[in-house]
Design a protein around this motif. Structure first.
Motif, PDB file in Angstrom:
ATOM      1  N   GLY A  32      60.975  -5.326  22.625  1.00 37.53           N
ATOM      2  CA  GLY A  32      60.779  -4.397  21.580  1.00 37.53           C
ATOM      3  C   GLY A  32      60.630  -2.874  22.118  1.00 37.53           C
ATOM      4  O   GLY A  32      60.544  -2.083  21.159  1.00 37.53           O
TER       5      GLY A  32
ATOM      6  N   GLU B 108      62.527  -7.428  16.816  1.00 38.31           N
ATOM      7  CA  GLU B 108      62.276  -6.376  17.817  1.00 38.31           C
ATOM      8  C   GLU B 108      63.413  -6.379  18.635  1.00 38.31           C
ATOM      9  O   GLU B 108      63.848  -5.282  18.908  1.00 38.31           O
ATOM     10  CB  GLU B 108      61.165  -7.062  18.672  1.00 38.31           C
ATOM     11  N   THR B 112      66.167  -3.122  18.874  1.00 37.33           N
ATOM     12  CA  THR B 112      66.550  -2.202  20.140  1.00 37.33           C
ATOM     13  C   THR B 112      67.793  -2.036  20.382  1.00 37.33           C
ATOM     14  O   THR B 112      68.395  -1.287  21.131  1.00 37.33           O
ATOM     15  CB  THR B 112      65.600  -2.762  21.345  1.00 37.33           C
TER      16      THR B 112
END
Lengths: 120, 120
Positions: A32, B108, B112
Motif C-alpha cells: 500500500g 491497497e 498504488t
C-alpha cells in the motif's frame, strides 16, 4: 471421496516467505506504500518489536521481495523498506491463491453444514 | 499516512494454530469431511509425512480444534481425525478474517498500481 486428489490441500502456491503472519502484515503494508515505509512506521503498523521486524525483513530480503535502504536525513538515520517489483508480483500471486483457498474452503464448509444448499 | 493506525497490519485475528500452511490444509480437509478422515487419507490429501502430520495434529489437538481417535477395524488400526465444534467455528472465523485481508490488500495494491481507479 470424489475430487479428493492427492495433495489437494497441500497449498503449494502459498509461499511460506509471505504466508507467515508477521511477514504477511509487512508485505501488505508495503504493497500500500509504493514509495516505501520507514522502519519505525512499519514497526508501528505491524505491531512488531525491532528484533522481530529485523528478522522478518531479513527473510523477505533473502527472497528478494523487499529492499532495505539506510540513509541519513536531518542528521538522523533513516531506514526505508520497499517492495521490489518481483515482491509485488509474488504478493499479487499469493493473494490470488489465498482468494481461491477461501472460496473453496467456504464451499466445503457450507456443503457440510447444509447439504441441500451445496448444489443449489 | 491517513488511516494507518498502529497495529493495522498486525492481523491479530489470524490464529497461528490455523494459519500455518500445513495446518490450514488439515483444517480445510477436515472442514469438508464432517465425519472425519482417516490419518492415511489426510496424509495423502495434504501431502505430508507421518511425522509432519502427527506434529501438526498435536498442535491442533492442543488447541482443541481436532480430535484424533484410534480404533481397530478388520484387525487393522484405524486413526480418525475430526474437527471439534469449536474447531469448525474458529475455522469459519479464520476464513472471515482471511477474506477481509485479501479484500483490503487488493484494494491497497490496486490503488498504488492505478491511482485513477482507486476511487472509481
Amino acid at each position: 471421496m470424489s475430487g479428493d486428489a492427492a495433495g489437494r490441500y497441500a497449498f503449494d502456491g502459498l509461499d511460506r516467505a509471505i504466508h507467515e503472519k508477521a511477514r504477511l502484515g509487512i508485505m501488505t503494508s508495503l504493497a500500500g506504500h509504493p514509495k516505501g515505509l520507514a522502519f519505525s512506521d512499519l514497526k508501528r503498523l505491524c505491531d512488531l518489536t525491532d528484533g522481530n521486524l529485523n528478522r522478518h525483513l531479513q527473510v523477505l530480503q533473502d527472497a528478494e521481495f523487499v529492499t532495505v535502504t539506510k540513509s541519513v536525513e536531518k542528521n538522523r538515520p533513516l531506514t526505508i523498506c520497499k517492495l521490489t517489483p518481483s515482491g509485488r508480483r509474488r504478493f499479487v500471486d499469493y493473494l490470488d491463491v489465498l482468494e481461491a483457498l477461501v472460496r473453496d474452503a467456504r464451499e466445503e464448509t457450507m456443503a457440510t453444514l447444509s447439504p441441500r444448499m451445496s448444489k443449489a
